[in-house]
Motif scaffolding. Structure first.
Motif, short mmCIF file in Angstrom:
data_model
loop_
_atom_site.label_atom_id
_atom_site.label_comp_id
_atom_site.label_asym_id
_atom_site.label_seq_id
_atom_site.Cartn_x
_atom_site.Cartn_y
_atom_site.Cartn_z
N THR A 119 0.45 -1.54 -0.26
CA THR A 119 -0.37 -0.04 -0.23
C THR A 119 0.87 1.36 -0.01
O THR A 119 0.77 1.88 -0.83
CB THR A 119 -0.66 -0.28 1.52
OG1 THR A 119 -2.14 -1.59 1.63
CG2 THR A 119 -2.08 1.41 1.43
N ILE A 120 1.80 1.23 0.62
CA ILE A 120 3.11 2.39 0.78
C ILE A 120 3.80 2.96 -0.11
O ILE A 120 3.59 3.67 -1.13
CB ILE A 120 4.01 1.63 2.36
CG1 ILE A 120 4.63 3.56 2.05
CG2 ILE A 120 4.80 1.23 1.51
CD1 ILE A 120 4.97 3.63 3.51
N HIS A 121 3.82 1.59 -1.45
CA HIS A 121 4.43 1.86 -2.72
C HIS A 121 3.70 2.64 -3.75
O HIS A 121 3.85 3.31 -4.46
CB HIS A 121 3.77 0.36 -2.95
CG HIS A 121 5.00 -0.36 -4.48
ND1 HIS A 121 5.96 -0.17 -4.76
CD2 HIS A 121 3.70 -0.16 -5.71
CE1 HIS A 121 6.18 -0.24 -6.23
NE2 HIS A 121 4.71 0.17 -7.21
N ILE A 122 1.96 2.32 -3.37
CA ILE A 122 0.97 2.90 -4.47
C ILE A 122 1.46 4.25 -4.11
O ILE A 122 0.98 5.04 -4.83
CB ILE A 122 -0.33 1.72 -4.06
CG1 ILE A 122 -0.16 0.45 -4.77
CG2 ILE A 122 -1.09 2.40 -5.30
CD1 ILE A 122 -1.17 -0.69 -4.42
N VAL A 123 0.93 4.87 -2.50
CA VAL A 123 0.90 5.96 -2.46
C VAL A 123 1.71 6.75 -2.26
O VAL A 123 1.47 7.62 -3.01
CB VAL A 123 0.49 5.51 -1.09
CG1 VAL A 123 -0.05 7.31 -0.29
CG2 VAL A 123 -1.24 5.08 -0.67
N HIS A 124 3.19 6.22 -1.94
CA HIS A 124 4.07 6.84 -2.59
C HIS A 124 4.25 7.50 -3.53
O HIS A 124 4.25 7.65 -4.69
CB HIS A 124 5.17 6.03 -1.87
CG HIS A 124 6.38 6.75 -2.44
ND1 HIS A 124 6.94 7.90 -2.32
CD2 HIS A 124 8.06 6.25 -3.21
CE1 HIS A 124 8.31 8.10 -2.41
NE2 HIS A 124 9.03 7.05 -3.35
N HIS A 125 4.52 6.52 -5.31
CA HIS A 125 3.95 6.53 -6.27
C HIS A 125 3.51 7.92 -6.95
O HIS A 125 3.77 8.73 -7.19
CB HIS A 125 3.83 5.11 -7.18
CG HIS A 125 5.41 4.59 -7.26
ND1 HIS A 125 6.37 5.10 -7.42
CD2 HIS A 125 5.65 3.04 -6.91
CE1 HIS A 125 7.15 4.06 -7.64
NE2 HIS A 125 7.19 2.79 -7.17
N PHE A 126 1.61 7.23 -6.34
CA PHE A 126 0.45 8.55 -6.60
C PHE A 126 1.34 9.48 -6.07
O PHE A 126 1.19 11.06 -7.20
CB PHE A 126 -0.12 7.88 -6.21
CG PHE A 126 -1.74 9.22 -6.92
CD1 PHE A 126 -2.04 8.91 -7.70
CD2 PHE A 126 -2.01 10.06 -5.27
CE1 PHE A 126 -3.02 9.99 -7.89
CE2 PHE A 126 -3.27 10.68 -6.27
CZ PHE A 126 -4.08 10.91 -6.81
N LEU A 127 1.80 10.25 -4.85
CA LEU A 127 1.98 11.16 -4.44
C LEU A 127 3.03 12.10 -4.96
O LEU A 127 3.08 13.35 -4.95
CB LEU A 127 2.35 10.73 -2.68
CG LEU A 127 0.97 10.76 -1.79
CD1 LEU A 127 1.34 10.47 -0.58
CD2 LEU A 127 -0.66 11.57 -2.70
N SER A 128 3.91 11.07 -5.65
CA SER A 128 5.56 11.75 -5.66
C SER A 128 4.98 12.17 -7.53
O SER A 128 5.32 12.99 -7.96
CB SER A 128 6.21 10.40 -6.62
OG SER A 128 6.81 10.03 -5.51
N LEU A 129 4.55 11.25 -7.93
CA LEU A 129 3.66 11.66 -9.57
C LEU A 129 2.91 13.39 -9.34
O LEU A 129 3.52 14.18 -10.04
CB LEU A 129 2.90 10.52 -10.30
CG LEU A 129 2.33 10.77 -11.81
CD1 LEU A 129 3.11 10.91 -12.69
CD2 LEU A 129 1.00 10.17 -11.84
#
Length: 291
Positions: A119-129
């Motif tokens: 979950t942290i992987h998905i959230v991190h990539h979305f927020l970084s984008l």
């Protein structure tokens, strides 16, 4: 001169499509599951080439970092200078922004490899984008530190995931990875506080209060998420592997020779945790450090 004005306008126009792509990415990442394990994994190659590429970007960013430091801390966090318009730094910042789209493909490789993204992987990539494309045109001086530390953290992370343990001679590889992942968030957070303080005192600063506050809230949330994530996983693996280590040591008591061999092996390690994490490198890599 790097054509920042033109690229900034193009990025502004693409904000809505980019965020739609991000939302679609989150939906796919949470819901899509492959029906079988793939016979061929491309993750190691992905990590290796990403490490090499981002190392190159980080090196190209160093001249701007040095110039900003030579001009003082205030300049570093409040004066963009040639950050966006310089040939090297401007190119790096723009490419770094675009790579946040490319990074989403990593999740596709994880799914192809029949692995469940964290979950942290998905959230991190979305927020970084979202951050990269939203803040690119705002001309924030502090952006130099966010880009540079993110590149440095990715070099450590991708090197680790591709099998090359950076700094392993001086510190356990998991320490380098965890530290770099946390510092890439903590250091820009304190830099943003410094910039906000200078704005509050009336100093000229290439940033605005609302943008800095938004950035601080985002960084604070990610710091808490990453800290909780790492602490929970490290404690879980420590408990599991300490039990395993204790059992192995008890079994080895029947053979003094085997016991001395194990004792000699562990004596070279600075701590039990080092032994634990290095012994379980493949499992730890896939569960904890899958970015």
């Amino acid at each position: 001169m790097f054509p920042y004005s033109w690229f900034s306008s193009a990025v502004n126009v693409s904000l809505i499509p980019i965020h739609l792509i991000g939302i679609f990415y989150v939906f796919i990442a949470f819901n899509f599951r492959p029906s079988h394990n793939s016979d061929r994994s491309y993750l190691k190659e992905w990590y290796y080439y990403n490490c090499t590429f981002q190392l190159g970007l980080g090196v190209a960013m160093i001249p701007d970092i040095l110039v900003s430091l030579f001009n003082g801390w205030h300049y570093s966090v409040c004066q963009s200078g040639s950050l966006y318009t310089g040939i090297l730094s401007g190119t790096v910042v723009f490419i770094w922004t675009i790579t946040k789209i490319v990074d989403l493909f990593e999740t596709v490789l994880l799914l192809y490899d029949a692995r469940r993204p964290l979950t942290i992987h998905i959230v991190h990539h979305f927020l970084s984008l979202s951050y990269a494309f939203t803040f690119y045109s705002l001309n924030f001086a502090i952006h130099r530190w966010i880009v540079f530390f993110n590149l440095a953290a990715h070099v450590f992370l991708y090197a680790y995931l591709s099998g090359f343990k950076i700094l392993n001679r001086w510190t356990p590889c998991w320490v380098a990875v965890c530290s770099s992942q946390m510092l890439q968030l903590i250091l820009p957070f304190f830099a943003s506080l410094s910039a906000a303080g200078k704005i509050a005192r009336g100093a000229q600063c290439d940033a605005n209060s609302v943008g800095l506050l938004t950035l601080q809230v985002g960084l604070a949330i990610m710091i808490l998420l990453f800290a909780e994530f790492y602490w929970t996983r490290l404690q879980e693996f420590r408990r599991k592997n300490m039990k395993k280590h204790k059992k192995e040591m008890e079994e080895s008591q029947s053979s003094e020779k085997e016991f001395k061999k194990r004792e000699s092996k562990f004596a070279k390690r600075p701590s039990d945790e080092t032994v634990i994490f290095e012994k379980d490198f493949p499992e730890l890599r896939s569960v904890i450090f899958s970015p």
